[in-house]
Write a protein that holds these residues in place. Sequence first.
Motif, PDB file in Angstrom:
ATOM      1  N   GLN A   1       0.787  -1.173  -0.051  1.00 60.02           N
ATOM      2  CA  GLN A   1       0.078   0.041   0.062  1.00 60.02           C
ATOM      3  C   GLN A   1       1.146   1.242   0.005  1.00 60.02           C
TER       4      GLN A   1
ATOM      5  N   TYR B   1       0.704   5.336   0.999  1.00 65.55           N
ATOM      6  CA  TYR B   1       0.145   6.378   1.719  1.00 65.55           C
ATOM      7  C   TYR B   1       0.748   7.966   1.827  1.00 65.55           C
TER       8      TYR B   1
ATOM      9  N   GLN C   1       1.442  11.727   3.544  1.00 61.64           N
ATOM     10  CA  GLN C   1       1.233  12.571   4.774  1.00 61.64           C
ATOM     11  C   GLN C   1       1.569  13.847   4.313  1.00 61.64           C
TER      12      GLN C   1
ATOM     13  N   GLY D   1      -0.031  16.673   8.797  1.00 60.52           N
ATOM     14  CA  GLY D   1      -1.253  16.023   8.802  1.00 60.52           C
ATOM     15  C   GLY D   1      -0.972  14.485   9.093  1.00 60.52           C
ATOM     16  N   HIS D   2      -2.079  13.772   8.828  1.00 61.96           N
ATOM     17  CA  HIS D   2      -1.779  12.131   9.124  1.00 61.96           C
ATOM     18  C   HIS D   2      -1.770  11.470   7.868  1.00 61.96           C
ATOM     19  N   PRO D   3      -1.201  10.256   7.654  1.00 66.54           N
ATOM     20  CA  PRO D   3      -1.022   9.252   6.586  1.00 66.54           C
ATOM     21  C   PRO D   3      -2.317   9.120   6.064  1.00 66.54           C
TER      22      PRO D   3
ATOM     23  N   PHE E   1      -4.423   7.110   2.949  1.00 67.71           N
ATOM     24  CA  PHE E   1      -4.340   5.736   2.223  1.00 67.71           C
ATOM     25  C   PHE E   1      -4.407   6.484   0.657  1.00 67.71           C
TER      26      PHE E   1
ATOM     27  N   PHE F   1       4.814   7.233   1.830  1.00 65.28           N
ATOM     28  CA  PHE F   1       5.172   5.891   2.595  1.00 65.28           C
ATOM     29  C   PHE F   1       4.578   4.751   1.945  1.00 65.28           C
TER      30      PHE F   1
ATOM     31  N   PHE G   1       5.691  -0.571   7.644  1.00 66.40           N
ATOM     32  CA  PHE G   1       5.984   0.786   6.979  1.00 66.40           C
ATOM     33  C   PHE G   1       7.272   1.225   6.539  1.00 66.40           C
ATOM     34  N   GLY G   2       7.764   1.647   5.298  1.00 70.74           N
ATOM     35  CA  GLY G   2       8.975   2.193   5.056  1.00 70.74           C
ATOM     36  C   GLY G   2       9.245   3.547   5.907  1.00 70.74           C
ATOM     37  N   ALA G   3      10.211   4.201   5.728  1.00 70.80           N
ATOM     38  CA  ALA G   3      10.635   5.454   6.489  1.00 70.80           C
ATOM     39  C   ALA G   3      10.014   6.553   5.695  1.00 70.80           C
TER      40      ALA G   3
ATOM     41  N   GLY H   1      13.049   9.666  10.236  1.00 68.27           N
ATOM     42  CA  GLY H   1      13.863   8.806   9.872  1.00 68.27           C
ATOM     43  C   GLY H   1      13.353   7.391   9.954  1.00 68.27           C
ATOM     44  N   HIS H   2      12.273   7.196  10.729  1.00 63.68           N
ATOM     45  CA  HIS H   2      11.864   5.664  10.960  1.00 63.68           C
ATOM     46  C   HIS H   2      10.342   5.688  10.455  1.00 63.68           C
ATOM     47  N   GLY H   3       9.788   6.420   9.969  1.00 59.93           N
ATOM     48  CA  GLY H   3       8.480   6.269   9.541  1.00 59.93           C
ATOM     49  C   GLY H   3       7.428   6.048  10.504  1.00 59.93           C
ATOM     50  N   LEU H   4       6.487   4.851  10.276  1.00 57.53           N
ATOM     51  CA  LEU H   4       5.435   4.633  11.400  1.00 57.53           C
ATOM     52  C   LEU H   4       5.710   3.258  11.895  1.00 57.53           C
TER      53      LEU H   4
ATOM     54  N   PHE I   1       0.053   8.125  16.411  1.00 63.34           N
ATOM     55  CA  PHE I   1      -0.946   7.906  15.545  1.00 63.34           C
ATOM     56  C   PHE I   1      -1.864   6.574  15.998  1.00 63.34           C
TER      57      PHE I   1
ATOM     58  N   GLN J   1      -5.500   0.927   5.925  1.00 63.15           N
ATOM     59  CA  GLN J   1      -5.680   1.590   7.276  1.00 63.15           C
ATOM     60  C   GLN J   1      -6.048   2.941   7.083  1.00 63.15           C
TER      61      GLN J   1
ATOM     62  N   PHE K   1      -6.193   6.627   9.452  1.00 63.93           N
ATOM     63  CA  PHE K   1      -5.507   7.417  10.521  1.00 63.93           C
ATOM     64  C   PHE K   1      -6.222   8.243  11.246  1.00 63.93           C
ATOM     65  N   GLY K   2      -6.086   8.468  12.676  1.00 69.98           N
ATOM     66  CA  GLY K   2      -6.610   9.608  13.127  1.00 69.98           C
ATOM     67  C   GLY K   2      -5.580  10.611  12.979  1.00 69.98           C
ATOM     68  N   PRO K   3      -5.806  11.961  13.767  1.00 69.90           N
ATOM     69  CA  PRO K   3      -5.126  13.149  13.373  1.00 69.90           C
ATOM     70  C   PRO K   3      -3.901  13.174  14.195  1.00 69.90           C
TER      71      PRO K   3
END
Lengths: 111, 113
Positions: free
Chosen positions: A33, A35, A37, A41-43, A45, A88, A101-103, B40-43, B90, B102, B104-106
């Motif tokens: 997938q 995403y 961001q 903000g938030h990620p 999809f 992402f 997830f990737g970085a 640098g780490h993403g999620l 998140f 997925q 996500f919330g704010p």
Amino acid sequence: GQQVMQIPQYQHVQEGEDFTTYCNSSTTLSNIQWYKQRPGGHPVFLIQLVKSGEVKKQKRLTFQFGEAKKNSSLHITATQTTDVGTYFCAGRADNDYKLSFGAGTTVTVRA
Amino acid sequence: DAGITQSPRHKVTETGTPVTLRCHQTENHRYMYWYRQDPGHGLRLIHYSYGVKDTDKGEVSDGYSVSRSKTEDFLLTLESATSSQTSVYFCAIKPGPRAYEQYFGPGTRLTVT
């Protein structure tokens, strides 16, 4: 465990140019997938790829899933300022409800 | 936005204090997730839940606990906050048994001083 690597970490693009971000997994994925961001903000999809070799397009964005289902790419043509943000990829293994997830690739655009 | 809210949205706390973050969803989704995001780490997945009272650890669960006593609420607790837990947190949901994306919330920005 499964690891997803994404390159480049940063992409500085002149408005109107094209660029590609790449995603590689250490293991075979069931699906991948993407995403986006926006800053602050938030990620959100964007799309999911499931089949080996699958290619999907969303306007100026082209997503591809590799034949071995271990890599993916996102290509953006004619970059616009609205493309700014971090992209992402996230991979899922079979029988798993978790994503790895990737970085991320953070894109900035020069007008 | 999949009806997801997070509270608080911002919090500053001191090292050693307990902190609880709340994720609330209004659409009766079974799967819920907590991530932290650092440069640098993403999620990175902390914990997830696949139903009321059903939870499991993610890749960075040390120092965190979760609870889910109702479908709509998924709580993340830092029992004794440390500076390394300064991050953006998140919450996310998976919308159905055959849907794997997925939403996500704010987010909650937590600073531990």
